[in-house]
Design an enzyme around this catalytic site. Structure first.
Site, PDB file in Angstrom:
ATOM      1  CB  SER A 271      22.076  32.581  71.529  1.00  0.00           C
ATOM      2  OG  SER A 271      21.760  32.298  72.883  1.00  0.00           O
TER       3      SER A 271
ATOM      4  CB  SER B 180      24.036  31.419  74.857  1.00  0.00           C
ATOM      5  OG  SER B 180      23.969  30.710  73.651  1.00  0.00           O
TER       6      SER B 180
ATOM      7  CE  LYS C 294      19.433  34.509  74.685  1.00  0.00           C
ATOM      8  NZ  LYS C 294      20.378  33.403  74.979  1.00  0.00           N
TER       9      LYS C 294
END
Lengths: 97, 486
Positions: free
Chosen positions: B155, B179, B80
């Protein structure tokens, strides 16, 4: 219903947060923040008079370590990402007029 | 069939037997990226040259040394884009960091590199991890591999989408209010938010420091356990990482859950949860019952206050954490500013997207003089009540089970106009972050071809039990074997 936050407050908060917002944006954010804050006020349904606040979920106090000097990051590396630098320092626009 | 249909432990065996090479694995990753990335758009930055070079290096090592490497050795991974990677652009999907080239590795990256995992690239996300659909990325729209008209969740949407699409066998995400678990549910993969303090946050760009945790997103529970094993543990660089022994997680995957006591909060199956999702969870509970577990309905009475508590606390912490993006030391700087304050303002206004600005302002307001007690401190007190709800249930039960999300993946653009509608997506995951306990999402069904996630929540530092239950469920079902037709 009275709103929770006024457009003047939103502009003030934006200034505190170092954000420049247009009048149009101020209007949009006022509406949205008002809705969020109104929603958040449901917390007032709860009596929390004798409830201690939680800032951290684990039972940790100050975490100490030995004070051993170690080298910091090399200056040229640290400056590598700076938008502007001079003589090994970060360069910024005038602070005083 | 792709090499990545194998579990990581199977790939490891193939590497040991020299039936495949590390370069084969990296090739497979970039082959698949070439095939589907146009549609999925999960990656913000690819690390192809370095990944191939490292593969060669590891293949040499493999030829020389016998069996002297761990399970992650040579396995490609996606990261990420809010986890800093030395020399590899890290943007947090924000224009304000569009050119940021980190000068050190996050602790999790050091551990992964040490273990021989190969970073294939950096994955898209909501800007600074603020969002539930990855639509708040400052750069691109990631699509759900199961339905390209739908969001992958957020996210960590890029991480979940890349794993679901078979671009990488596994990925790292971060979870502040859901997330990791919510995109894992939307994309039909396995995502764990570890206990707060289990994994070092050093090098994770901070959103809400008292809630953020890095965790693995994988195809199977076993893969997930292997990845956590490598990244978990105390780190002198993060004073909030816990000095708690890291058990062997894979050993916990016994398949045996006889006598396990499950709590099912009535608040997690009530109003707002789609009927089909409710049904999937009830079916999953039947599977767990068949395996010898029992379940009872319980109450987490303060659940309905979690969303408001979260937005006040997370935004307050964010307003402080994001003050560092000022155009001085790194990232974007606006041109032609009259003076320093003007430069700050122009830089931040041009660099941040609207959701980030909204939360910075909400946090600044909640922390400002005259409002601090009414909003911030009040939310901290309610957080105590939410945490106590969990503690009470865990006195009698081993795990808490419910849905991960109220609905399956929604359509792109469906919830972007009203922030509160978007926030409501996270009502089932947020309480877990507020309490600091671990939670996993595993696939438990499909609704109209879209995956549904089962959330299993455990006690502090009891990831082992969470994994054991998730693994037993996974072995008894075949949802994790389904793949999107891309």
């Amino acid at each position: 219903m009275m709103s929770r936050i006024s457009i003047e407050q939103v502009k003030h908060v934006a200034h505190l947060a170092r954000l420049a917002i247009t009048d149009e944006e101020a209007e949009m954010f006022t509406k949205q923040l008002d809705a969020i804050i109104t929603f958040a006020e449901q917390l007032n349904e709860l009596d929390t008079e004798n409830v201690p606040p939680t800032s951290h979920v684990l039972d940790m106090k100050n975490v100490m370590r030995e004070d051993v000097p170690t080298p910091g990051l090399p200056r040229e590396e640290v400056l590598k990402n700076a938008p502007d630098h001079q003589d090994g320092q970060f360069r910024v626009p005038a602070i005083l007029e | 069939m792709s090499l990545f249909d194998h579990k990581i432990s199977e790939l490891h065996t193939l590497l040991q037997k020299k039936e495949i090479s590390v370069s084969d694995l990296v090739d497979e990753s970039f082959r698949r990226i070439g095939e589907v990335e146009d549609k999925v758009q999960a990656f913000l930055t690819l690390n192809e040259e370095n990944a191939r070079a490292k593969a060669k290096e590891l293949d040499d090592k493999l030829a020389k040394e016998e069996n002297d490497f761990g399970v992650l050795f040579g396995i490609p991974i996606g990261i990420k884009d809010n986890i800093v990677t030395k020399g590899l652009r890290t943007t947090c999907a924000s224009k304000i960091l569009y050119n940021f080239d980190p000068i050190y590795d996050a602790t999790v990256m050091e551990r992964l590199n040490e273990a021989g995992a190969i970073t294939v690239g950096k994955l898209n996300m909501d800007e600074f991890a603020m969002g539930s659909s990855t639509e708040n990325s400052g750069f691109q729209l990631t699509r759900n591999p199961w339905d390209l008209e739908r969001v992958p969740g957020g996210s960590s949407g890029g991480s979940a989408a890349a794993v679901a699409a078979g671009e990488v066998p596994f990925a790292l995400g971060s979870d502040t209010g859901g997330s990791i678990r919510q995109p894992a549910a939307f994309c039909g993969v396995v995502g764990l938010k570890p206990t707060y303090g289990r994994v070092s946050r050093f090098g994770l760009v901070a959103f809400a420091s008292s809630l953020d945790q890095i965790g693995p997103i994988t195809r199977t529970v076993e893969d997930n356990a292997y990845l956590l094993q490598v990244i978990a543990g105390l780190d002198p660089m993060d004073s909030t990482s816990a000095n708690v022994e890291v058990p062997n997680y894979v050993e916990a995957l016994t398949g045996d859950i006889k006598g396990l006591k499950i709590a099912v909060p009535k608040e997690y199956l009530g109003e707002g949860v789609a009927e089909e999702v409710r049904q999937s969870v009830l079916d999953a509970l039947k599977v767990l019952e068949k395996l010898g577990a029992t379940w009872e309905e319980v109450s987490l009475p303060h659940s309905k206050y979690a969303l408001a508590t979260y937005y006040l606390l997370a935004s307050s912490e964010a307003s402080a954490n994001l003050a560092r993006f000022d155009g001085v030391r790194y990232g974007y700087r606006a041109d032609n500013a009259k003076n320093l304050i003007d430069m700050y303002k122009q830089t931040r206004s041009e660099g941040f997207g609207n959701e980030v600005k909204r939360r910075i302002m909400l946090g600044t307001f909640a922390l400002s003089s005259g409002y601090y007690d009414a909003y911030y401190k009040k939310a901290q007190k309610v957080r105590t009540l939410i945490k106590q709800d969990f503690e009470k249930v865990f006195e009698k039960y081993d795990v808490i089970v419910g849905p991960t999300t109220p609905t399956p993946a929604f359509k792109i653009g469906e919830k972007t106009s009203d922030p509160l509608t978007m926030y409501a997506n996270d009502i089932l995951t947020i309480p877990v972050n507020l309490a600091g306990v671990p939670g996993i999402s595993v696939p438990c069904g499909f609704v109209n071809g879209l995956p549904v996630g089962l959330q299993i929540i455990g006690k502090h530092f009891d990831e082992s039990t969470v994994y054991r239950v998730a693994h037993a469920f996974e072995q008894a079902t075949d949802y994790h074997k389904q793949k999107p037709a891309l």
